[in-house]
Design an enzyme around this catalytic site. Structure first.
Site, mmCIF file in Angstrom:
data_model
loop_
_atom_site.group_PDB
_atom_site.id
_atom_site.type_symbol
_atom_site.label_atom_id
_atom_site.label_comp_id
_atom_site.label_asym_id
_atom_site.label_seq_id
_atom_site.Cartn_x
_atom_site.Cartn_y
_atom_site.Cartn_z
ATOM 1 N N HIS A 11 42.969 35.272 38.385
ATOM 2 C CA HIS A 11 42.285 34.043 37.942
ATOM 3 C C HIS A 11 42.568 33.814 36.456
ATOM 4 O O HIS A 11 42.859 32.697 36.023
ATOM 5 C CB HIS A 11 40.768 34.194 38.090
ATOM 6 N N HIS A 69 42.096 41.034 40.963
ATOM 7 C CA HIS A 69 41.688 39.700 41.433
ATOM 8 C C HIS A 69 41.309 38.803 40.250
ATOM 9 O O HIS A 69 41.839 37.692 40.094
ATOM 10 C CB HIS A 69 40.491 39.863 42.386
ATOM 11 N N GLU A 70 40.420 39.307 39.404
ATOM 12 C CA GLU A 70 39.959 38.479 38.280
ATOM 13 C C GLU A 70 41.098 38.254 37.270
ATOM 14 O O GLU A 70 41.178 37.187 36.657
ATOM 15 C CB GLU A 70 38.737 39.109 37.600
ATOM 16 N N GLU A 79 41.675 30.307 43.468
ATOM 17 C CA GLU A 79 41.538 31.516 44.272
ATOM 18 C C GLU A 79 42.906 32.011 44.769
ATOM 19 O O GLU A 79 43.113 33.208 44.927
ATOM 20 C CB GLU A 79 40.582 31.251 45.449
HETATM 21 MG MG MG Z 1 37.797 34.689 42.965
#
Ligand code: MG
Length: 503
Positions: A271, A267-268, A297
């Protein structure tokens, strides 16, 4: 001064302020990753002072005069598209900041910075009363902020606008109402399904050192550039970027659970790849900044869920996981593993939630925040309201405030109006992913062979490099051919989970 000289001067001023912003970001990163507990009080003051200085510089008469000259150029249509974007976005922010006094900005920054540690203590002790005085103050200041900034219909619009520019509370309410109806009825079908999935097969004893290796391997394989970034540990995982060449991500590890930290890292990294994909030449201007938190996001969710919880991804990585952790994975069949990582079950903590219930967590926080800011409810009512809503949407009783109203860091940082962007990220990502599948031949076959480069480049070319050139909605339309439409997310959920739960 010629137009070119004027614009050059404008960009120089912006770059200087961006350097100051980056210094604040480094202090914040350090606070969350390395700083000893006792450093908190002075760090809060340091950060509040720097934010005050930045604010003063931004709203100073000199800068305003310069900005007004650029505005004249803009009004007489003398700016090209890039310049127009830079002016438009700086003017937007300037008009907002100008409405707030330096004292107000400093006070908010200091309260929020101190409240971070207070919240952490309250959460640890599961005692809302420790956090309440700070939360009350923050709510009071955020109500004031909404008043200063101004709004057409709903005071929440004024806060939302910082995170998801040009989006309104009303638009979100409509989308969320539809989604809520779908999610609640789809959850019922899942509950009735005869397919029983046992997520406990994923449990085991996973030494942290080995988990770190695995997380680094996956992050690197999908395209996070370790020469332009770091992966560390923090209580609340996050991504921060100082520029495209230095992007920091964090995760957290637990001995008995490899999946949570790995999903967090993916997830990160999503980003972070957005930030690494921004063009260095645009550093210091809005062309070198992400569009909105919702679009940001979308870049994390597209990797975490659409790629990282999918069959093709695991066709490639499952043998590697089995090799790294023969116990328990050498004994587990691929299909059982795939179902276990995607099993749906209402749970208390948002960040641990499955793809379906996750959005209910967001809808609930959105409803609460909206009422908190318009004054229909007060901070002291929150535990009661939280627990009642939770029971209604999830059908389970919240056992403690640390598993309930105290779980998220956001309010302690004054981040009210932020939560809806998490769900918007899901909608944007579903729509982008659908288009990527059309644009890239055999996309998912490529994933199953460990080839992620073409997808990453597609995201970069279509989304990352543009910075703020387009608004979120303009970009979605440009990339996918239509406005934001939550139908893509609903279709994705229905297809994926109807198969898993045989609905
Ligand atoms: Mg996030």
């Amino acid at each position: 001064m010629s137009k070119e000289e004027l614009f050059e001067k404008f960009k120089e001023e912006l770059e200087e302020m961006t350097h100051l912003k980056m210094a604040i970001a480094i202090l914040d990163w350090d606070q969350q990753v390395f700083m000893p507990k006792k450093g908190a009080e002075m760090r809060a003051k340091t950060i509040a002072n720097l934010i005050g200085i930045l604010h003063e510089k931004f709203v100073a008469k000199d800068f305003e005069n310069l900005l007004l000259k650029i505005k004249k150029l803009s009004d007489s249509k003398k700016l090209n598209d890039n310049e127009k974007c830079i002016f438009r976005e700086v003017w937007r922010e300037f008009s907002r900041e100008k409405k707030m006094s330096v004292e107000f900005v400093r006070e908010l920054a200091e309260v929020c910075s101190t409240a971070h540690n207070i919240w952490a203590e309250a959460k640890k002790k599961s005692d809302f009363s420790i956090f309440l005085p700070y939360l009350k103050k923050i709510v009071e200041l955020k109500r004031k902020e909404a008043k200063f900034v101004g709004f057409k219909k709903n005071p929440y619009d004024a806060l939302l606008d910082t995170y998801e520019p040009y989006m309104t509370t009303e638009e979100i309410s409509v989308i969320f109402e539809d989604l809520k109806k779908f999610l609640v009825s789809f959850l019922k079908k899942i509950k009735k399904s005869k397919v029983k999935i046992n997520p406990d097969i994923l449990k085991g004893n996973f030494p942290i050192k080995k988990q770190i290796d695995l997380n680094r391997l996956v992050a690197e394989k999908i395209g996070f550039n370790f020469d332009a970034g770091r992966l560390d540990v923090s209580a609340h995982p996050f991504t921060t970027s100082f520029n495209a060449q230095d992007v920091r991500i964090t995760t957290k590890y637990a001995m008995d659970d490899f999946l949570n930290s790995l999903s967090t890292t993916i997830h990160e990294a999503g980003h972070a790849m957005y930030e690494q994909g921004i063009l260095m030449e645009n550093f210091g201007t809005p062309l070198g900044e992400s569009i909105s938190l919702g679009i940001h996001e979308s870049q994390s969710k597209i990797w975490e869920n659409f790629v990282g919880k999918g069959k093709p991804f695991w066709k490639y990585f499952f043998p590697k996981l089995q090799k790294k952790f023969p116990h328990p994975f050498s004994q587990i069949k691929f299909d059982d593993f795939y179902e276990a990582i995607n099993h749906v079950s209402p749970s208390f903590i948002r960040t641990d939630a499955d793809e379906i219930t996750y959005n209910l967590h967001i809808i609930m926080r959105f409803e609460i925040e909206k009422e908190l800011i318009d004054g229909s409810i007060e901070a002291e009512d929150l535990p009661k309201i939280w627990n009642a809503k939770f029971q209604e949407y999830f059908g389970i009783k919240v056992p403690s405030d640390s598993l309930g109203v105290l779980q998220d860091v956001h309010w302690s940082g004054g981040l009210i109006g932020y939560f809806p962007t998490y769900a918007l990220g899901n909608f944007y990502s579903a729509q982008f992913y659908q288009t990527a599948k059309k644009d890239i031949k055999d996309l998912e076959d490529k994933f199953s062979k460990g080839q992620f480069g073409q997808f990453r480049e597609w995201l970069k070319a279509n989304i990352h490099i543009h910075g703020k050139l387009y608004s979120a909605n303009e970009l979605v339309k440009k990339v996918t051919g239509e406005n934001l439409n939550s139908k893509y997310f609903i279709d994705y959920i229905e297809n994926k989970y109807s198969e898993i739960y045989n609905i």
